[in-house]
Design an enzyme around this catalytic site. Sequence first.
Site, mmCIF file in Angstrom:
data_model
loop_
_atom_site.group_PDB
_atom_site.id
_atom_site.type_symbol
_atom_site.label_atom_id
_atom_site.label_comp_id
_atom_site.label_asym_id
_atom_site.label_seq_id
_atom_site.Cartn_x
_atom_site.Cartn_y
_atom_site.Cartn_z
ATOM 1 C CE LYS A 22 -1.744 1.979 3.880
ATOM 2 N NZ LYS A 22 -1.551 3.432 3.777
ATOM 3 C CG ASN A 23 2.547 2.656 3.520
ATOM 4 O OD1 ASN A 23 1.363 2.968 3.348
ATOM 5 N ND2 ASN A 23 3.086 2.490 4.718
ATOM 6 N NE ARG A 92 -1.618 13.230 7.158
ATOM 7 C CZ ARG A 92 -0.510 13.566 6.557
ATOM 8 N NH1 ARG A 92 0.033 12.762 5.680
ATOM 9 N NH2 ARG A 92 0.073 14.711 6.826
ATOM 10 C CG ASP A 116 -4.097 9.932 10.389
ATOM 11 O OD1 ASP A 116 -3.460 10.051 11.452
ATOM 12 O OD2 ASP A 116 -3.618 9.472 9.355
ATOM 13 C CG ASP A 304 2.960 1.598 9.189
ATOM 14 O OD1 ASP A 304 2.563 2.477 9.975
ATOM 15 O OD2 ASP A 304 3.127 1.808 7.974
#
Length: 417
Positions: A22-23, A92, A116, A304
Amino acid sequence: MSVFRIEGGETLHGEVVVPGAKNSVLKLMAATLLAPGLSTLTNVPDIEDVTIMAELLRRLGCEVTHSGENISINVPDKPDHRADYDLVRKMRASICVLGPLIARCGAADVAVPGGDNIGSRGLDMHVEALRKMGAQVNNEHGYLLAECQLLTGAHISLDFPSVGATETILMAAVTARGETIIENAAREPEIVDICEMLVEMGADISGIGTSTITITGVSALTPVSHRVVSDRIVAGTWAVAVAMTRGDLTIHGVPAEHLALPLEKLQSAGAQVDSGGQTIQIRMDVRPQCIDVVTLPFPGFPTDLQPQFIALNSIGQGAALVTENLFEARFRFVQELARLGADVRTDGHHALIRGKEGLSGAPVEATDIRAGAGLVLAGLVAQGNTTVYGVGHIDRGYAGFVETLQGFGAKILRVDD
Ligand code: UD1
Protein backbone atom coordinates in the site's frame (compact mmCIF):
# COMPACT_ATOMS: atom_id res chain seq x y z
CA MET A 1 -21.45 -1.75 7.71
CA SER A 2 -19.35 -4.88 8.04
CA VAL A 3 -17.75 -6.21 11.18
CA PHE A 4 -15.35 -9.11 11.69
CA ARG A 5 -16.54 -11.94 13.95
CA ILE A 6 -13.69 -13.97 15.34
CA GLU A 7 -13.75 -17.16 17.38
CA GLY A 8 -10.37 -17.32 19.06
CA GLY A 9 -8.20 -20.32 19.75
CA GLU A 10 -7.16 -21.69 16.35
CA THR A 11 -3.52 -22.34 15.48
CA LEU A 12 -2.62 -20.78 12.12
CA HIS A 13 -0.76 -22.71 9.42
CA GLY A 14 -0.15 -22.27 5.75
CA GLU A 15 1.55 -20.49 2.95
CA VAL A 16 0.90 -17.04 1.50
CA VAL A 17 2.10 -14.80 -1.29
CA VAL A 18 2.16 -11.20 -0.10
CA PRO A 19 0.63 -8.57 -2.43
CA GLY A 20 2.15 -5.21 -3.39
CA ALA A 21 2.70 -2.59 -0.71
CA LYS A 22 0.00 0.00 0.00
CA ASN A 23 2.67 2.47 1.01
CA SER A 24 4.39 2.08 -2.34
CA VAL A 25 1.62 1.67 -4.88
CA LEU A 26 -0.11 4.98 -4.02
CA LYS A 27 3.11 6.93 -4.60
CA LEU A 28 3.93 5.00 -7.77
CA MET A 29 0.45 5.80 -9.11
CA ALA A 30 1.11 9.49 -8.40
CA ALA A 31 4.56 9.29 -10.00
CA THR A 32 3.05 8.16 -13.32
CA LEU A 33 1.77 11.77 -13.62
CA LEU A 34 5.36 12.73 -14.42
CA ALA A 35 5.20 11.26 -17.93
CA PRO A 36 2.41 11.65 -20.50
CA GLY A 37 1.28 8.33 -21.97
CA LEU A 38 0.41 4.87 -20.73
CA SER A 39 2.13 3.49 -17.62
CA THR A 40 1.33 0.13 -16.08
CA LEU A 41 1.81 -1.12 -12.54
CA THR A 42 1.69 -4.80 -11.64
CA ASN A 43 1.42 -6.56 -8.26
CA VAL A 44 -1.17 -3.93 -7.28
CA PRO A 45 -3.01 -4.80 -4.04
CA ASP A 46 -6.81 -4.91 -4.11
CA ILE A 47 -7.41 -2.29 -1.41
CA GLU A 48 -9.70 0.68 -0.93
CA ASP A 49 -6.85 3.24 -1.01
CA VAL A 50 -5.93 2.18 -4.56
CA THR A 51 -9.53 2.86 -5.62
CA ILE A 52 -9.37 6.33 -4.05
CA MET A 53 -6.05 7.14 -5.72
CA ALA A 54 -7.45 5.91 -9.06
CA GLU A 55 -10.40 8.28 -8.62
CA LEU A 56 -8.04 11.16 -7.83
CA LEU A 57 -5.99 10.47 -10.96
CA ARG A 58 -9.19 10.34 -13.05
CA ARG A 59 -10.17 13.77 -11.72
CA LEU A 60 -6.76 15.01 -12.86
CA GLY A 61 -7.60 13.84 -16.37
CA CYS A 62 -6.00 10.37 -16.45
CA GLU A 63 -7.70 7.26 -17.81
CA VAL A 64 -7.28 4.54 -15.21
CA THR A 65 -8.04 0.88 -15.82
CA HIS A 66 -7.81 -1.54 -12.93
CA SER A 67 -7.94 -5.22 -13.71
CA GLY A 68 -6.85 -7.86 -11.21
CA GLU A 69 -3.32 -7.10 -10.05
CA ASN A 70 -2.64 -4.62 -12.86
CA ILE A 71 -3.44 -0.98 -13.15
CA SER A 72 -2.95 1.09 -16.31
CA ILE A 73 -2.79 4.86 -16.14
CA ASN A 74 -2.96 6.93 -19.29
CA VAL A 75 -1.66 10.38 -18.38
CA PRO A 76 -2.75 13.31 -20.57
CA ASP A 77 -0.39 15.93 -22.00
CA LYS A 78 -1.92 18.54 -19.71
CA PRO A 79 -3.22 17.07 -16.45
CA ASP A 80 -5.42 19.16 -14.19
CA HIS A 81 -3.58 20.26 -11.05
CA ARG A 82 -6.22 20.33 -8.32
CA ALA A 83 -6.70 17.58 -5.70
CA ASP A 84 -10.03 18.27 -3.98
CA TYR A 85 -10.74 17.92 -0.29
CA ASP A 86 -13.48 15.31 -0.73
CA LEU A 87 -10.85 12.77 -1.86
CA VAL A 88 -7.90 13.98 0.21
CA ARG A 89 -9.96 13.70 3.40
CA LYS A 90 -10.60 10.04 2.58
CA MET A 91 -6.91 9.30 2.10
CA ARG A 92 -4.14 11.35 3.58
CA ALA A 93 -1.61 9.85 1.17
CA SER A 94 -3.26 11.96 -1.59
CA ILE A 95 -0.66 14.57 -0.67
CA CYS A 96 1.78 12.55 -2.78
CA VAL A 97 0.39 14.21 -5.95
CA LEU A 98 1.88 17.54 -4.79
CA GLY A 99 5.41 16.85 -6.10
CA PRO A 100 4.50 15.42 -9.52
CA LEU A 101 1.81 18.06 -10.18
CA ILE A 102 4.08 21.02 -9.57
CA ALA A 103 6.80 19.34 -11.65
CA ARG A 104 4.44 18.57 -14.54
CA CYS A 105 1.98 21.48 -14.47
CA GLY A 106 3.99 24.29 -12.87
CA ALA A 107 1.26 24.47 -10.22
CA ALA A 108 -0.49 22.26 -7.70
CA ASP A 109 -3.58 22.99 -5.58
CA VAL A 110 -3.82 20.19 -3.07
CA ALA A 111 -6.23 20.11 -0.15
CA VAL A 112 -4.38 19.98 3.16
CA PRO A 113 -4.99 16.58 4.72
CA GLY A 114 -6.01 16.93 8.34
CA GLY A 115 -4.66 14.82 11.16
CA ASP A 116 -5.89 11.29 11.54
CA ASN A 117 -6.37 8.74 14.25
CA ILE A 118 -2.66 8.15 14.68
CA GLY A 119 -1.90 11.82 15.28
CA SER A 120 -1.12 15.12 13.65
CA ARG A 121 0.98 14.75 10.53
CA GLY A 122 3.05 17.72 9.51
CA LEU A 123 3.79 18.90 5.99
CA ASP A 124 6.39 21.54 6.86
CA MET A 125 9.27 19.55 5.34
CA HIS A 126 7.38 19.07 2.06
CA VAL A 127 6.62 22.79 1.87
CA GLU A 128 10.09 23.99 2.89
CA ALA A 129 11.74 21.73 0.31
CA LEU A 130 9.53 22.99 -2.53
CA ARG A 131 10.24 26.58 -1.49
CA LYS A 132 13.98 25.84 -1.56
CA MET A 133 13.47 24.60 -5.11
CA GLY A 134 11.94 27.93 -6.08
CA ALA A 135 8.22 27.29 -5.59
CA GLN A 136 5.82 29.71 -4.01
CA VAL A 137 3.68 27.76 -1.59
CA ASN A 138 0.75 29.23 0.32
CA ASN A 139 -1.85 27.68 2.55
CA GLU A 140 -5.21 29.27 1.67
CA HIS A 141 -8.74 28.16 2.43
CA GLY A 142 -7.59 24.65 3.32
CA TYR A 143 -5.48 24.19 0.21
CA LEU A 144 -1.73 24.20 -0.39
CA LEU A 145 -1.29 26.37 -3.48
CA ALA A 146 2.12 25.73 -5.01
CA GLU A 147 3.47 27.42 -8.11
CA CYS A 148 6.72 27.37 -10.05
CA GLN A 149 7.17 27.15 -13.82
CA LEU A 150 10.56 25.42 -13.54
CA LEU A 151 11.80 24.07 -10.25
CA THR A 152 15.50 24.41 -9.53
CA GLY A 153 17.62 21.77 -7.82
CA ALA A 154 18.55 22.47 -4.20
CA HIS A 155 20.48 21.07 -1.26
CA ILE A 156 17.84 19.89 1.20
CA SER A 157 18.63 18.56 4.68
CA LEU A 158 15.57 17.01 6.27
CA ASP A 159 15.10 17.46 10.03
CA PHE A 160 13.76 13.92 10.11
CA PRO A 161 13.88 11.16 7.46
CA SER A 162 10.24 11.63 6.51
CA VAL A 163 8.92 9.10 4.00
CA GLY A 164 6.38 11.51 2.52
CA ALA A 165 8.76 14.48 2.29
CA THR A 166 11.47 12.35 0.65
CA GLU A 167 8.91 11.23 -1.94
CA THR A 168 7.64 14.75 -2.62
CA ILE A 169 11.19 16.00 -3.18
CA LEU A 170 12.10 13.04 -5.40
CA MET A 171 9.09 13.59 -7.65
CA ALA A 172 9.63 17.35 -7.78
CA ALA A 173 13.36 17.05 -8.46
CA VAL A 174 13.50 14.50 -11.28
CA THR A 175 12.68 17.13 -13.92
CA ALA A 176 13.98 20.20 -12.06
CA ARG A 177 16.84 22.27 -13.46
CA GLY A 178 20.14 21.05 -12.00
CA GLU A 179 21.01 18.87 -9.04
CA THR A 180 19.03 18.18 -5.89
CA ILE A 181 20.64 16.54 -2.88
CA ILE A 182 18.45 15.15 -0.10
CA GLU A 183 20.34 14.69 3.16
CA ASN A 184 18.78 12.55 5.89
CA ALA A 185 16.49 10.97 3.29
CA ALA A 186 14.16 8.13 4.23
CA ARG A 187 15.53 4.67 3.35
CA GLU A 188 12.38 2.53 3.45
CA PRO A 189 12.05 -0.23 0.81
CA GLU A 190 9.11 1.79 -0.58
CA ILE A 191 11.51 4.73 -1.17
CA VAL A 192 13.85 2.39 -3.03
CA ASP A 193 10.86 1.19 -5.07
CA ILE A 194 9.84 4.68 -6.21
CA CYS A 195 13.47 5.60 -6.97
CA GLU A 196 13.82 2.49 -9.12
CA MET A 197 10.62 3.28 -10.97
CA LEU A 198 11.69 6.87 -11.59
CA VAL A 199 15.03 5.62 -12.95
CA GLU A 200 13.12 3.26 -15.27
CA MET A 201 11.21 6.36 -16.45
CA GLY A 202 14.52 8.05 -17.31
CA ALA A 203 15.36 9.89 -14.08
CA ASP A 204 18.97 10.30 -12.95
CA ILE A 205 19.13 9.31 -9.26
CA SER A 206 22.09 8.08 -7.22
CA GLY A 207 22.44 7.05 -3.58
CA ILE A 208 19.21 5.04 -3.74
CA GLY A 209 18.57 3.31 -0.41
CA THR A 210 21.04 5.56 1.44
CA SER A 211 20.39 8.68 3.48
CA THR A 212 21.94 10.94 0.82
CA ILE A 213 20.08 10.86 -2.47
CA THR A 214 21.27 12.91 -5.44
CA ILE A 215 18.90 13.70 -8.28
CA THR A 216 20.06 15.35 -11.48
CA GLY A 217 17.10 16.80 -13.32
CA VAL A 218 16.33 15.56 -16.83
CA SER A 219 14.14 17.33 -19.38
CA ALA A 220 11.35 14.73 -19.50
CA LEU A 221 10.40 11.24 -18.33
CA THR A 222 8.76 8.43 -20.28
CA PRO A 223 5.95 6.05 -19.24
CA VAL A 224 6.88 2.83 -17.49
CA SER A 225 5.80 -0.69 -16.64
CA HIS A 226 6.76 -1.48 -13.05
CA ARG A 227 6.11 -4.19 -10.44
CA VAL A 228 5.17 -2.84 -7.00
CA VAL A 229 7.41 -3.99 -4.14
CA SER A 230 5.64 -6.49 -1.84
CA ASP A 231 4.14 -5.34 1.43
CA ARG A 232 6.54 -5.93 4.32
CA ILE A 233 3.94 -4.72 6.83
CA VAL A 234 1.39 -7.27 5.63
CA ALA A 235 4.09 -9.97 5.81
CA GLY A 236 5.03 -8.83 9.32
CA THR A 237 1.38 -8.89 10.40
CA TRP A 238 1.03 -12.53 9.29
CA ALA A 239 4.31 -13.40 11.00
CA VAL A 240 3.02 -11.99 14.30
CA ALA A 241 -0.30 -13.82 13.86
CA VAL A 242 1.60 -17.10 13.64
CA ALA A 243 3.81 -16.27 16.62
CA MET A 244 0.72 -15.47 18.71
CA THR A 245 -1.26 -18.57 17.73
CA ARG A 246 1.79 -20.91 17.90
CA GLY A 247 1.51 -21.99 14.30
CA ASP A 248 3.74 -22.09 11.24
CA LEU A 249 3.66 -20.15 8.02
CA THR A 250 5.67 -19.74 4.82
CA ILE A 251 5.54 -16.21 3.48
CA HIS A 252 6.54 -15.61 -0.16
CA GLY A 253 7.41 -12.40 -1.96
CA VAL A 254 9.15 -10.36 0.73
CA PRO A 255 12.92 -10.41 1.26
CA ALA A 256 13.83 -10.94 4.92
CA GLU A 257 16.00 -7.81 4.89
CA HIS A 258 12.83 -5.70 4.53
CA LEU A 259 11.76 -7.10 7.92
CA ALA A 260 15.14 -7.69 9.55
CA LEU A 261 14.40 -6.14 12.93
CA PRO A 262 10.82 -7.43 13.37
CA LEU A 263 12.01 -10.96 12.51
CA GLU A 264 14.86 -10.64 15.00
CA LYS A 265 12.33 -9.54 17.62
CA LEU A 266 10.12 -12.54 16.84
CA GLN A 267 13.15 -14.80 17.32
CA SER A 268 13.78 -13.17 20.69
CA ALA A 269 10.15 -13.90 21.51
CA GLY A 270 10.81 -17.59 20.83
CA ALA A 271 9.94 -18.08 17.16
CA GLN A 272 12.04 -20.07 14.71
CA VAL A 273 12.64 -18.00 11.62
CA ASP A 274 14.30 -19.24 8.40
CA SER A 275 14.64 -17.14 5.32
CA GLY A 276 16.19 -17.24 1.90
CA GLY A 277 15.57 -15.22 -1.26
CA GLN A 278 12.02 -13.91 -1.10
CA THR A 279 10.74 -16.54 1.34
CA ILE A 280 10.37 -16.37 5.11
CA GLN A 281 9.38 -19.37 7.20
CA ILE A 282 8.19 -18.84 10.72
CA ARG A 283 7.22 -21.32 13.39
CA MET A 284 6.30 -20.92 17.05
CA ASP A 285 5.88 -23.72 19.59
CA VAL A 286 5.94 -21.85 22.89
CA ARG A 287 4.22 -18.99 24.65
CA PRO A 288 6.04 -15.85 23.45
CA GLN A 289 8.43 -13.93 25.66
CA CYS A 290 7.56 -10.25 25.99
CA ILE A 291 9.95 -8.13 23.93
CA ASP A 292 10.82 -4.43 24.03
CA VAL A 293 10.31 -2.46 20.82
CA VAL A 294 11.36 1.06 19.83
CA THR A 295 9.88 2.42 16.59
CA LEU A 296 12.22 4.33 14.29
CA PRO A 297 12.57 5.10 10.58
CA PHE A 298 13.88 2.19 8.45
CA PRO A 299 16.02 0.18 9.10
CA GLY A 300 14.64 0.73 12.61
CA PHE A 301 11.52 -1.04 13.84
CA PRO A 302 8.46 0.05 11.76
CA THR A 303 5.74 2.00 13.55
CA ASP A 304 3.26 0.19 11.28
CA LEU A 305 4.00 -3.07 13.16
CA GLN A 306 3.87 -1.53 16.63
CA PRO A 307 0.21 -2.38 17.44
CA GLN A 308 0.69 -5.98 16.29
CA PHE A 309 3.71 -6.34 18.60
CA ILE A 310 1.77 -4.82 21.51
CA ALA A 311 -0.87 -7.49 20.85
CA LEU A 312 1.88 -10.15 20.91
CA ASN A 313 3.29 -8.79 24.16
CA SER A 314 -0.17 -8.78 25.72
CA ILE A 315 -0.10 -12.60 25.83
CA GLY A 316 3.65 -12.97 26.42
CA GLN A 317 5.63 -14.07 29.45
CA GLY A 318 6.99 -11.19 31.49
CA ALA A 319 6.65 -7.53 30.61
CA ALA A 320 7.84 -5.24 27.81
CA LEU A 321 8.29 -1.57 27.11
CA VAL A 322 7.20 -0.33 23.69
CA THR A 323 8.34 3.14 22.65
CA GLU A 324 6.57 4.94 19.81
CA ASN A 325 8.68 7.69 18.24
CA LEU A 326 6.71 8.54 15.08
CA PHE A 327 3.00 8.94 15.74
CA GLU A 328 1.93 10.27 19.12
CA ALA A 329 -1.63 8.95 19.06
CA ARG A 330 -0.82 5.44 17.99
CA PHE A 331 -1.36 4.11 21.54
CA ARG A 332 -5.05 5.07 21.47
CA PHE A 333 -5.88 1.54 20.47
CA VAL A 334 -4.57 0.03 23.72
CA GLN A 335 -7.84 1.05 25.36
CA GLU A 336 -9.57 -1.30 22.93
CA LEU A 337 -6.98 -4.00 23.60
CA ALA A 338 -7.74 -3.57 27.30
CA ARG A 339 -11.33 -4.55 26.51
CA LEU A 340 -9.92 -7.97 25.62
CA GLY A 341 -8.21 -8.10 29.00
CA ALA A 342 -4.74 -6.85 28.03
CA ASP A 343 -2.70 -5.14 30.74
CA VAL A 344 -1.17 -2.07 29.07
CA ARG A 345 -0.24 1.23 30.68
CA THR A 346 0.85 4.17 28.56
CA ASP A 347 2.81 7.24 29.55
CA GLY A 348 3.61 9.67 26.73
CA HIS A 349 5.29 7.70 24.02
CA HIS A 350 5.93 4.61 26.16
CA ALA A 351 3.65 1.65 26.73
CA LEU A 352 4.29 -0.91 29.43
CA ILE A 353 2.71 -4.26 28.69
CA ARG A 354 2.47 -6.99 31.30
CA GLY A 355 1.78 -10.27 29.51
CA LYS A 356 -1.31 -12.25 30.47
CA GLU A 357 -1.83 -16.00 30.05
CA GLY A 358 -4.95 -15.34 28.03
CA LEU A 359 -7.31 -12.68 26.68
CA SER A 360 -11.08 -12.87 26.59
CA GLY A 361 -13.18 -12.06 23.52
CA ALA A 362 -15.17 -8.80 23.45
CA PRO A 363 -16.48 -6.20 20.98
CA VAL A 364 -13.73 -3.74 20.00
CA GLU A 365 -13.34 -0.81 17.60
CA ALA A 366 -10.51 -0.48 15.06
CA THR A 367 -9.30 3.13 14.99
CA ASP A 368 -6.76 2.85 12.15
CA ILE A 369 -5.37 0.22 9.79
CA ARG A 370 -2.62 -1.19 11.98
CA ALA A 371 -4.55 -0.87 15.23
CA GLY A 372 -7.29 -2.85 13.50
CA ALA A 373 -4.82 -5.56 12.55
CA GLY A 374 -3.48 -5.68 16.13
CA LEU A 375 -7.00 -6.09 17.52
CA VAL A 376 -7.80 -8.91 15.11
CA LEU A 377 -4.59 -10.72 16.09
CA ALA A 378 -5.57 -10.38 19.73
CA GLY A 379 -9.06 -11.68 18.90
CA LEU A 380 -7.52 -14.74 17.26
CA VAL A 381 -6.03 -15.84 20.59
CA ALA A 382 -8.76 -14.54 22.90
CA GLN A 383 -11.09 -17.04 24.48
CA GLY A 384 -14.58 -16.87 22.98
CA ASN A 385 -15.90 -14.39 20.44
CA THR A 386 -14.51 -11.02 19.43
CA THR A 387 -16.33 -8.59 17.15
CA VAL A 388 -14.16 -5.97 15.48
CA TYR A 389 -15.96 -2.79 14.38
CA GLY A 390 -14.48 -0.14 12.08
CA VAL A 391 -13.06 -2.74 9.71
CA GLY A 392 -13.14 -0.22 6.84
CA HIS A 393 -9.76 0.87 8.22
CA ILE A 394 -8.36 -2.63 7.81
CA ASP A 395 -9.74 -2.89 4.26
CA ARG A 396 -7.83 0.26 3.35
CA GLY A 397 -4.53 -1.52 3.84
CA TYR A 398 -4.95 -5.29 3.68
CA ALA A 399 -6.14 -7.03 0.49
CA GLY A 400 -8.28 -10.12 1.19
CA PHE A 401 -7.66 -9.84 4.93
CA VAL A 402 -10.43 -12.19 6.08
CA GLU A 403 -9.91 -14.70 3.25
CA THR A 404 -6.17 -14.90 3.94
CA LEU A 405 -6.72 -15.58 7.63
CA GLN A 406 -9.42 -18.14 6.82
CA GLY A 407 -6.88 -19.83 4.52
CA PHE A 408 -4.55 -20.13 7.54
CA GLY A 409 -7.34 -21.86 9.49
CA ALA A 410 -8.59 -18.86 11.51
CA LYS A 411 -12.25 -18.69 12.46
CA ILE A 412 -13.04 -15.21 11.21
CA LEU A 413 -16.03 -13.98 9.22
CA ARG A 414 -17.03 -10.68 7.68
CA VAL A 415 -20.69 -10.10 8.52
CA ASP A 416 -23.09 -7.22 8.03
CA ASP A 417 -23.76 -5.56 11.34
C1 UD1 B 1 4.37 6.89 5.79
C2 UD1 B 1 3.43 5.70 5.74
C3 UD1 B 1 2.99 5.29 7.14
C4 UD1 B 1 4.19 5.05 8.02
C5 UD1 B 1 5.12 6.26 8.00
C6 UD1 B 1 6.41 6.04 8.75
C7 UD1 B 1 2.32 5.97 3.62
C8 UD1 B 1 1.04 6.22 2.91
N1 UD1 B 1 2.26 6.05 4.96
O1 UD1 B 1 3.63 7.99 6.33
O2 UD1 B 1 2.20 4.10 7.03
O3 UD1 B 1 3.75 4.81 9.34
O4 UD1 B 1 5.48 6.57 6.63
O5 UD1 B 1 7.08 4.93 8.28
O6 UD1 B 1 3.34 5.68 3.02
N2 UD1 B 1 6.43 14.97 9.69
C9 UD1 B 1 6.51 16.32 9.94
N3 UD1 B 1 6.62 17.18 8.87
C10 UD1 B 1 6.66 16.76 7.59
C11 UD1 B 1 6.57 15.35 7.34
C12 UD1 B 1 6.47 14.48 8.42
O7 UD1 B 1 6.46 16.76 11.08
O8 UD1 B 1 6.76 17.57 6.67
C13 UD1 B 1 6.29 14.04 10.83
C14 UD1 B 1 4.95 13.34 10.85
O9 UD1 B 1 3.97 14.14 11.48
C15 UD1 B 1 5.25 12.07 11.60
C16 UD1 B 1 6.70 11.77 11.20
O10 UD1 B 1 7.23 12.98 10.69
O11 UD1 B 1 5.21 12.28 12.98
C17 UD1 B 1 6.82 10.67 10.17
O12 UD1 B 1 6.17 11.04 9.01
P1 UD1 B 1 6.51 10.45 7.57
O13 UD1 B 1 7.75 9.63 7.61
O14 UD1 B 1 6.45 11.59 6.61
O15 UD1 B 1 5.29 9.46 7.34
P2 UD1 B 1 4.20 9.49 6.21
O16 UD1 B 1 4.86 9.65 4.87
O17 UD1 B 1 3.09 10.40 6.58
